[in-house]
Design an enzyme around this catalytic site. Sequence first.
Site, PDB file in Angstrom:
ATOM      1  N   ASN A  78     -10.224   0.814  -0.166  1.00 59.72           N
ATOM      2  CA  ASN A  78      -9.264   0.556   0.921  1.00 59.72           C
ATOM      3  C   ASN A  78      -9.831   0.972   2.273  1.00 59.72           C
ATOM      4  O   ASN A  78     -10.327   2.085   2.421  1.00 59.72           O
ATOM      5  CB  ASN A  78      -7.993   1.371   0.697  1.00 59.72           C
TER       6      ASN A  78
ATOM      7  N   HIS B 286      -9.328   5.188  -2.085  1.00 60.30           N
ATOM      8  CA  HIS B 286      -8.620   5.136  -0.801  1.00 60.30           C
ATOM      9  C   HIS B 286      -9.469   5.833   0.257  1.00 60.30           C
ATOM     10  O   HIS B 286     -10.441   6.501  -0.057  1.00 60.30           O
ATOM     11  CB  HIS B 286      -7.257   5.830  -0.930  1.00 60.30           C
TER      12      HIS B 286
ATOM     13  N   HIS C 119      -7.369   9.862   3.940  1.00 62.94           N
ATOM     14  CA  HIS C 119      -7.168   8.772   4.897  1.00 62.94           C
ATOM     15  C   HIS C 119      -7.624   9.196   6.290  1.00 62.94           C
ATOM     16  O   HIS C 119      -7.543  10.365   6.638  1.00 62.94           O
ATOM     17  CB  HIS C 119      -5.685   8.382   4.953  1.00 62.94           C
TER      18      HIS C 119
ATOM     19  N   ASN D 104      -8.687   0.969   6.407  1.00 67.35           N
ATOM     20  CA  ASN D 104      -7.674   0.723   7.424  1.00 67.35           C
ATOM     21  C   ASN D 104      -8.124   1.259   8.780  1.00 67.35           C
ATOM     22  O   ASN D 104      -8.332   0.498   9.728  1.00 67.35           O
ATOM     23  CB  ASN D 104      -6.340   1.368   6.993  1.00 67.35           C
ATOM     24  N   THR D 105      -8.325   2.572   8.853  1.00 72.05           N
ATOM     25  CA  THR D 105      -8.616   3.203  10.150  1.00 72.05           C
ATOM     26  C   THR D 105      -9.833   2.584  10.837  1.00 72.05           C
ATOM     27  O   THR D 105      -9.850   2.430  12.059  1.00 72.05           O
ATOM     28  CB  THR D 105      -8.839   4.719   9.945  1.00 72.05           C
TER      29      THR D 105
ATOM     30  N   ASP E 286       0.851  -1.199   0.000  1.00 75.82           N
ATOM     31  CA  ASP E 286       0.000   0.000   0.000  1.00 75.82           C
ATOM     32  C   ASP E 286       0.886   1.247   0.000  1.00 75.82           C
ATOM     33  O   ASP E 286       1.790   1.363   0.828  1.00 75.82           O
ATOM     34  CB  ASP E 286      -0.880  -0.052   1.264  1.00 75.82           C
ATOM     35  N   HIS E 287       0.634   2.155  -0.908  1.00 77.02           N
ATOM     36  CA  HIS E 287       1.406   3.411  -1.005  1.00 77.02           C
ATOM     37  C   HIS E 287       2.906   3.164  -1.013  1.00 77.02           C
ATOM     38  O   HIS E 287       3.661   3.765  -0.231  1.00 77.02           O
ATOM     39  CB  HIS E 287       1.054   4.375   0.141  1.00 77.02           C
TER      40      HIS E 287
HETATM   41  P1  13P Z   1      -8.571   4.654   5.823  1.00 76.42           P
HETATM   42  O1  13P Z   1      -7.529   4.509   6.876  1.00 76.42           O
HETATM   43  O2  13P Z   1      -9.157   6.021   5.800  1.00 76.42           O
HETATM   44  O3  13P Z   1      -9.604   3.588   5.887  1.00 76.42           O
HETATM   45  O4  13P Z   1      -7.834   4.520   4.408  1.00 76.42           O
HETATM   46  C1  13P Z   1      -7.161   3.354   4.083  1.00 76.42           C
HETATM   47  C2  13P Z   1      -6.385   3.499   2.827  1.00 76.42           C
HETATM   48  O5  13P Z   1      -6.768   4.173   1.911  1.00 76.42           O
HETATM   49  C3  13P Z   1      -5.117   2.757   2.736  1.00 76.42           C
HETATM   50  O6  13P Z   1      -4.448   3.044   1.560  1.00 76.42           O
END
Ligand code: 13P
Length: 287
Positions: free
Chosen positions: A229, A207, A177, A231-232, A84-85
């Site tokens: 995507n 994202h 993000h 994550n948080t 990722d990134h």
């Molecule tokens: P969030 O943390 O906002 O869910 O985004 C995740 C993301 O885009 C990882 O590349």
Amino acid sequence: MLVSAKEMLNKARDGKYAVGQFNINNLEWTKAILQTAQENQSPVILGVSEGAGKYMCGYTTVVGMVEGMLKELKITVPVALHLDHGSYDGAKACIAAGFSSIMFDGSHYPIEENIAKTTELVKICEEKGLSLEAEVGAIGGEEDGVVGGGEVADPNECKAIADLGVTMLAAGIGNIHGKYPANWAGLRFDVLEQIKNTVGDMPLVLHGGTGIPEDMIKKAISLGVAKINVNTECQLAFAAATRKYVEAGKDLEGKGFDPRKLLAPGVEAIKTTVKEKMELFGSINKA
Ligand code: 13P
């Protein structure tokens, strides 16, 4: 066996749903996401940021852990292990370590340099059968006191990068993000439509999947987004469940301090979050 994300994303684009990329941070998260994908017969992409890769003791450790789990948990749904990134060097390191999918984020380079580096990575990924995600960024920010949110990509730059032969394209449409500010202006569907019109069939990536309202997620999918995507949101769910466990004093009862018990509520919270996202994205029973 790990697979490239190409086939699952092309299917998602054609079927008008999206595959979730869920970022992993440790063994518990990885196992929770894989089990949820298998239980719900959903394809899945495990995202690894460079920081998380370091935390998990390097990319070869991550590959070994994920491949071991695919075998031990008898996972049969398609799973891609995706950087990722990634930086240019990070991309090369993950290719060498055995990742099946790479994101090269060249959005901070001048467009010519982004094109040059992406071109080289397209060639390497093609030779090895890996999928490659590119990112295009541009202007964004605040205007007249209104926070426009994240970056908004230039559709012509998107076309230039898409034409290099990447598998999927992440283009900023006001998404960011983490948590969105209260006065977030929302996704720029006008820009998404323009991008879709210029890049054609290429699966698009959204994202910052945490906190985007459901109607916006659905509209984005209808306009060509095939990978989202998250994550948080998993981190918040994990932290809240762990806090509840500790605040209730469960860590002090019996063997409640055993990490396998202490982390269990957080793991369940991740599973619930991932399942909810898979339902929203429409990827359940699409394996
Ligand atoms: P969030 O943390 O906002 O869910 O985004 C995740 C993301 O885009 C990882 O590349």
